[in-house]
Design an enzyme around this catalytic site. Structure first.
Site, PDB file in Angstrom:
ATOM      1  N   GLY A 176       1.340  -0.871  -0.241  1.00 14.13           N
ATOM      2  CA  GLY A 176       0.232  -0.424  -0.158  1.00 14.13           C
ATOM      3  C   GLY A 176       1.378   0.551   0.126  1.00 14.13           C
ATOM      4  O   GLY A 176       2.078   1.203   0.279  1.00 14.13           O
ATOM      5  N   GLN A 205       3.209  10.314   0.976  1.00  9.65           N
ATOM      6  CA  GLN A 205       4.493   9.078   0.618  1.00  9.65           C
ATOM      7  C   GLN A 205       5.355   9.423  -0.570  1.00  9.65           C
ATOM      8  O   GLN A 205       6.851   9.293  -0.317  1.00  9.65           O
ATOM      9  CB  GLN A 205       4.269   7.538   1.277  1.00  9.65           C
ATOM     10  CG  GLN A 205       3.853   7.693   2.813  1.00  9.65           C
ATOM     11  CD  GLN A 205       3.665   5.458   2.679  1.00  9.65           C
ATOM     12  OE1 GLN A 205       2.538   5.243   2.476  1.00  9.65           O
ATOM     13  NE2 GLN A 205       4.429   4.625   3.349  1.00  9.65           N
ATOM     14  N   CYS A 224       5.669   0.502   8.075  1.00 12.79           N
ATOM     15  CA  CYS A 224       5.697   1.999   7.306  1.00 12.79           C
ATOM     16  C   CYS A 224       6.670   1.635   6.306  1.00 12.79           C
ATOM     17  O   CYS A 224       7.708   2.273   7.231  1.00 12.79           O
ATOM     18  CB  CYS A 224       5.034   2.905   8.234  1.00 12.79           C
ATOM     19  SG  CYS A 224       4.651   4.317   7.061  1.00 12.79           S
ATOM     20  N   LEU A 225       6.512   1.919   4.648  1.00 10.66           N
ATOM     21  CA  LEU A 225       8.078   2.374   4.189  1.00 10.66           C
ATOM     22  C   LEU A 225       8.009   3.711   4.267  1.00 10.66           C
ATOM     23  O   LEU A 225       9.896   3.833   4.301  1.00 10.66           O
ATOM     24  CB  LEU A 225       7.358   2.201   2.745  1.00 10.66           C
ATOM     25  CG  LEU A 225       6.165   1.513   2.260  1.00 10.66           C
ATOM     26  CD1 LEU A 225       6.025   1.739   0.602  1.00 10.66           C
ATOM     27  CD2 LEU A 225       8.171   0.056   1.701  1.00 10.66           C
ATOM     28  N   HIS A 249      -4.270   2.217   7.437  1.00  8.94           N
ATOM     29  CA  HIS A 249      -3.056   2.318   7.852  1.00  8.94           C
ATOM     30  C   HIS A 249      -2.910   4.226   6.580  1.00  8.94           C
ATOM     31  O   HIS A 249      -2.393   4.960   6.624  1.00  8.94           O
ATOM     32  CB  HIS A 249      -1.866   1.497   7.485  1.00  8.94           C
ATOM     33  CG  HIS A 249      -0.622   1.726   7.277  1.00  8.94           C
ATOM     34  ND1 HIS A 249      -0.005   1.611   8.872  1.00  8.94           N
ATOM     35  CD2 HIS A 249       0.478   2.930   6.580  1.00  8.94           C
ATOM     36  CE1 HIS A 249       1.531   1.622   8.414  1.00  8.94           C
ATOM     37  NE2 HIS A 249       0.897   2.646   7.296  1.00  8.94           N
ATOM     38  N   GLU A 250      -3.187   3.100   5.195  1.00 14.41           N
ATOM     39  CA  GLU A 250      -2.759   4.233   4.217  1.00 14.41           C
ATOM     40  C   GLU A 250      -4.090   5.904   4.650  1.00 14.41           C
ATOM     41  O   GLU A 250      -3.653   6.785   4.639  1.00 14.41           O
ATOM     42  CB  GLU A 250      -3.251   3.711   2.794  1.00 14.41           C
ATOM     43  CG  GLU A 250      -2.379   2.445   2.352  1.00 14.41           C
ATOM     44  CD  GLU A 250      -0.666   2.961   2.975  1.00 14.41           C
ATOM     45  OE1 GLU A 250      -0.290   3.371   2.749  1.00 14.41           O
ATOM     46  OE2 GLU A 250      -0.048   1.935   2.881  1.00 14.41           O
ATOM     47  N   HIS A 301      -2.040   7.921   6.930  1.00 12.34           N
ATOM     48  CA  HIS A 301      -1.278   8.527   5.819  1.00 12.34           C
ATOM     49  C   HIS A 301      -1.824  10.537   5.863  1.00 12.34           C
ATOM     50  O   HIS A 301      -1.086  11.047   5.641  1.00 12.34           O
ATOM     51  CB  HIS A 301      -0.642   8.040   4.784  1.00 12.34           C
ATOM     52  CG  HIS A 301       0.389   6.983   5.397  1.00 12.34           C
ATOM     53  ND1 HIS A 301       1.469   7.643   5.988  1.00 12.34           N
ATOM     54  CD2 HIS A 301       0.964   5.461   5.256  1.00 12.34           C
ATOM     55  CE1 HIS A 301       2.746   6.895   5.944  1.00 12.34           C
ATOM     56  NE2 HIS A 301       1.843   5.806   5.840  1.00 12.34           N
TER      57      HIS A 301
HETATM   58 NI    NI Z   1       2.673   4.062   5.224  1.00 12.15          NI
END
Ligand code: NI
Length: 162
Positions: free
Chosen positions: A47, A52, A90-91, A132-133, A136
């Site tokens: 995702g 991001q 998380c990235l 999660h997204e 963000h």
């Molecule tokens: Ni994330």
């Protein structure tokens, strides 16, 4: 299409509340294509939210393995059911994982990149990824949840997904 660099903490774009998309124009369609390509560049990514990649707009993409990609513009959680504690990463927070409280199931509505209204009923990894997204888009990282902060631990800086 282009693979975009991932913004990582403490980049201020990650703390901003993303703005609503008012028209799904060519620039938004290009952003969606680039986000999908950026998500698929590593197999562990499931995702991605527009902040991001440095764009403070309400756009997310989800790519659960073996399932069709989901694009959601202006997504809103309309229903949450249940509660569970799960590991999350998380990235934008590379090299860490923590435990977080998430819903067991969510229903999310939004539009796809063609302006079509979508309603996604999700559980498991998909429900987690959606929460999660969408976090963000509100400038919230999983490490901002107190229970995640308390359980935060270092892991190998491999790709951690969301
Ligand atoms: Ni994330």
């Amino acid at each position: 299409m282009a693979v975009l660099p991932i913004r990582i903490v403490p980049d201020s774009v990650l703390k901003q509340k993303a703005k609503k998309v008012h028209a799904i124009d060519r620039s938004i369609k290009k952003l969606v294509r680039d986000m999908l390509e950026t998500m698929h560049v590593e197999p562990g990514r499931v995702g991605l939210a527009a902040p991001q990649v440095g764009v403070p707009l309400r756009v997310i993409v989800i790519g659960i393995p073996e399932e069709e990609d989901i694009v959601l513009i202006n997504p809103q959680i309309v229903r949450r059911r249940g509660e569970r504690i799960i590991d999350e990463g998380c990235l934008s927070v590379p090299g860490y994982t923590g435990q977080i409280k998430r819903a067991e199931a969510v229903t999310v509505k939004g539009k796809d990149q063609n302006g079509k209204e979508l309603r996604v009923k999700a559980e498991g990894l998909l429900a987690q990824a959606l929460e999660h997204e969408i976090d963000h888009l509100n400038g919230t990282l999983y490490i901002d949840h107190p229970e995640a902060r308390e359980t935060l631990r270092k892991i190998q800086p491999e790709e951690t997904g969301l």
